[in-house]
Structures are given as structure tokens and as C-alpha cells.
Motif scaffolding. Structure first.
Motif, PDB file in Angstrom:
ATOM      1  N   ASN A  16      38.006  41.016  37.306  1.00 40.07           N
ATOM      2  CA  ASN A  16      37.755  42.270  36.605  1.00 40.07           C
ATOM      3  C   ASN A  16      38.995  43.156  36.532  1.00 40.07           C
ATOM      4  N   HIS A  18      41.677  42.014  35.456  1.00 38.21           N
ATOM      5  CA  HIS A  18      42.200  41.626  34.143  1.00 38.21           C
ATOM      6  C   HIS A  18      41.612  42.504  33.044  1.00 38.21           C
ATOM      7  N   GLU A  19      40.352  42.907  33.209  1.00 37.66           N
ATOM      8  CA  GLU A  19      39.731  43.750  32.186  1.00 37.66           C
ATOM      9  C   GLU A  19      40.360  45.136  32.166  1.00 37.66           C
ATOM     10  N   ALA A  20      40.694  45.670  33.334  1.00 32.89           N
ATOM     11  CA  ALA A  20      41.410  46.936  33.382  1.00 32.89           C
ATOM     12  C   ALA A  20      42.767  46.801  32.699  1.00 32.89           C
ATOM     13  N   ARG A  22      43.572  44.676  30.267  1.00 31.99           N
ATOM     14  CA  ARG A  22      43.385  44.600  28.812  1.00 31.99           C
ATOM     15  C   ARG A  22      43.181  45.993  28.209  1.00 31.99           C
ATOM     16  N   THR A  23      42.446  46.832  28.916  1.00 36.22           N
ATOM     17  CA  THR A  23      42.239  48.194  28.417  1.00 36.22           C
ATOM     18  C   THR A  23      43.551  48.949  28.360  1.00 36.22           C
ATOM     19  N   LEU A 170      37.949  50.737  34.691  1.00 38.35           N
ATOM     20  CA  LEU A 170      36.646  50.124  34.438  1.00 38.35           C
ATOM     21  C   LEU A 170      35.563  51.179  34.249  1.00 38.35           C
ATOM     22  N   SER A 175      34.505  46.818  30.268  1.00 36.67           N
ATOM     23  CA  SER A 175      35.254  45.580  30.091  1.00 36.67           C
ATOM     24  C   SER A 175      34.955  44.989  28.723  1.00 36.67           C
ATOM     25  N   THR A 176      35.500  43.831  28.469  1.00 37.44           N
ATOM     26  CA  THR A 176      35.288  43.182  27.182  1.00 37.44           C
ATOM     27  C   THR A 176      33.810  42.934  26.920  1.00 37.44           C
ATOM     28  N   ALA A 183      30.772  46.897  34.678  1.00 34.23           N
ATOM     29  CA  ALA A 183      32.121  46.421  35.000  1.00 34.23           C
ATOM     30  C   ALA A 183      32.615  46.983  36.324  1.00 34.23           C
ATOM     31  N   THR A 184      32.341  48.267  36.561  1.00 33.37           N
ATOM     32  CA  THR A 184      32.767  48.900  37.810  1.00 33.37           C
ATOM     33  C   THR A 184      32.005  48.329  38.989  1.00 33.37           C
TER      34      THR A 184
END
Length: 240
Positions: A16, A18-20, A22-23, A170, A175-176, A183-184
Motif C-alpha cells: 500500500n 506503492h499506492e501512496a 502513485r498518488t 492514503l 488507492s487505485t 486503503a488506510t
């Protein structure tokens, strides 16, 4: 605590994040589109600070763990070499940022972005099939994550700040695939399950301070995030 809650996913402290990332990359692009050099510089510098921690966690711990369970899969995929290329492209962005020429900066950043997003996707493609091989049950995975990844990494410079940064990204943007509260929770619940009580006593407040009160309330009432860390160290077990 919700007795029907899904099981924690211990490796979400890496996935997760990685999701931060990407943002943050998306926000960097928006600043460049608006020709907001000050906004871009701030977002880029925060990202660089977070990335330094994340890459160190991978280089010093995560990659070795996955190589152990995956017969050298990380080495065969050239992930460390990808990190070296990322550092080269990142340095090019840093150089253009000092020159403060928007067109050249945008070009260097676009080259970095393309490579970096591919790197994250490639990493996930290799990592996710290997994670189940680390242990049979979530409790065993949490122990592996603690012993092989978290404990060696938590004394890295800016580690606590990094945890807060991931949570803040997050909790604001999600996330995506998931809204902010999910996500959090996935990241924070994984972290709690990967921590000893002492570690969570330190990191739990970091999580709380960097997410919205609404998300924290849900995480505490539904998932027990205001409880203790779940990992018991061997020396503590011997004292019982």
C-alpha cells in the motif's frame, strides 16, 4: 472489534506504500501542468524522502526475503539494477530542478515517471505471488514481516516520518482500487499486526496523527487499532 472483519495482510506495509507513491506522482504531474514550480518542488522533495526509506527497506531486507522464498526471483528480475536506474533518472530530475527550466524539468520528470511506474508495477507482479510462500497463515506472515523487514528497517532515518507520510496520502486520496478509509485501514492494520506492543505504542500515534478522525474512529471501533501490537518477542515470551 468486528468479529467478521477480514484478515490483516501483513505485507500491505509495502504494497500500500506503492499506492501512496502513485498518488504523489500524480500530484507532481499536476503541479508541472500548472507550471507551479514551488508546489512541484515540495511534493518532489517529500517523495524523495519517502522513497529513500522505502528503497532501503527493499534493498536491505525485502529483496533478500523474497529471493529466499522465490529461488532468487528478485535477482533474476534485476530489481536492484532497476533501483540503480531509478537513482540515475532521479538525479537527472534533481539537476533540472536546480536549473529551474520548466521544459527541461518536465522532460526529465516524464522519463523518470515512465520508468518508475513500470518499476512499481514490475515489483508488484513479482512480489505478490511470493508473499504466500513466506508463511502459511497471516500470523506467521506477520512474524516474518516483523523479523525480516520491520525490525531491521525501523531505525532507518525518517522511518516514523515515512509511516506518517504513507498514512496521510492514503487517508486523503485512497488507492487505485479503494477509498481512503479502506486503503488506510489495510496499511495501518497490517502495521499493527507486524509490530510488537512497544513498536505499536510508538507508531500507533503516528498513524492517528496522520489520518482523519473519522478514519481513526472506524479503525479503532471496527479493527482494534487502539489495541496492542501483535508480535511477542521470544524474550518476552520466556518471561511469561
Amino acid at each position: 472489534m468486528n468479529q467478521n472483519a477480514p484478515r490483516p495482510m501483513p505485507f500491505a506495509i509495502m504494497r500500500n506504500a506503492h499506492e501512496a507513491m502513485r498518488t504523489s506522482i500524480r500530484l507532481q504531474g499536476e503541479y508541472l501542468e500548472k507550471e507551479d514550480m514551488k508546489g512541484f518542488r515540495g511534493e518532489w522533495e517529500r517523495y524523495r524522502k519517502a522513497l529513500a526509506v522505502h528503497m532501503a527497506m527493499e534493498d536491505k531486507a525485502m529483496f533478500d526475503l523474497l529471493d529466499d522464498v522465490g529461488d532468487g526471483a528478485i535477482a533474476q528480475a534485476g530489481k536492484r539494477e532497476e533501483h540503480a536506474e531509478d537513482i540515475r533518472l532521479t538525479s537527472a530530475v534533481d539537476a533540472e530542478l536546480e536549473n529551474e527550466t520548466l521544459s527541461s524539468l518536465s522532460s526529465a520528470w516524464s522519463a523518470w515517471k515512465t520508468d518508475h511506474l513500470h518499476h512499481l508495477e514490475h515489483e508488484e507482479k513479482i512480489m505478490m505471488p511470493l508473499v504466500p510462500k513466506t508463511a502459511e497463515m497471516p500470523g506467521g506472515m506477520a512474524r516474518v514481516v516483523h523479523d525480516r523487514l520491520l525490525a531491521p528497517s525501523e531505525h532507518l532515518p525518517n522511518f516514523d516520518w515515512y509511516v506518517g507520510w504513507v498514512v496521510s496520502m492514503l487517508s486523503e486520496y485512497g488507492s487505485t482500487e479503494h477509498p481512503p478509509k479502506v486503503a488506510t485501514r489495510v496499511f495501518a492494520w497490517a502495521l499493527q499486526n507486524d509490530c510488537t506492543p512497544d513498536e505499536w505504542n510508538r507508531l500507533g500515534p503516528v498513524v492517528k496523527q496522520n489520518c482523519t478522525p473519522e478514519i481513526w474512529l472506524e479503525m479503532t471501533s471496527e479493527f482494534g487499532l487502539d489495541g496492542e501490537g501483535k508480535i511477542v518477542l521470544e524474550e518476552d515470551r520466556n518471561e511469561e
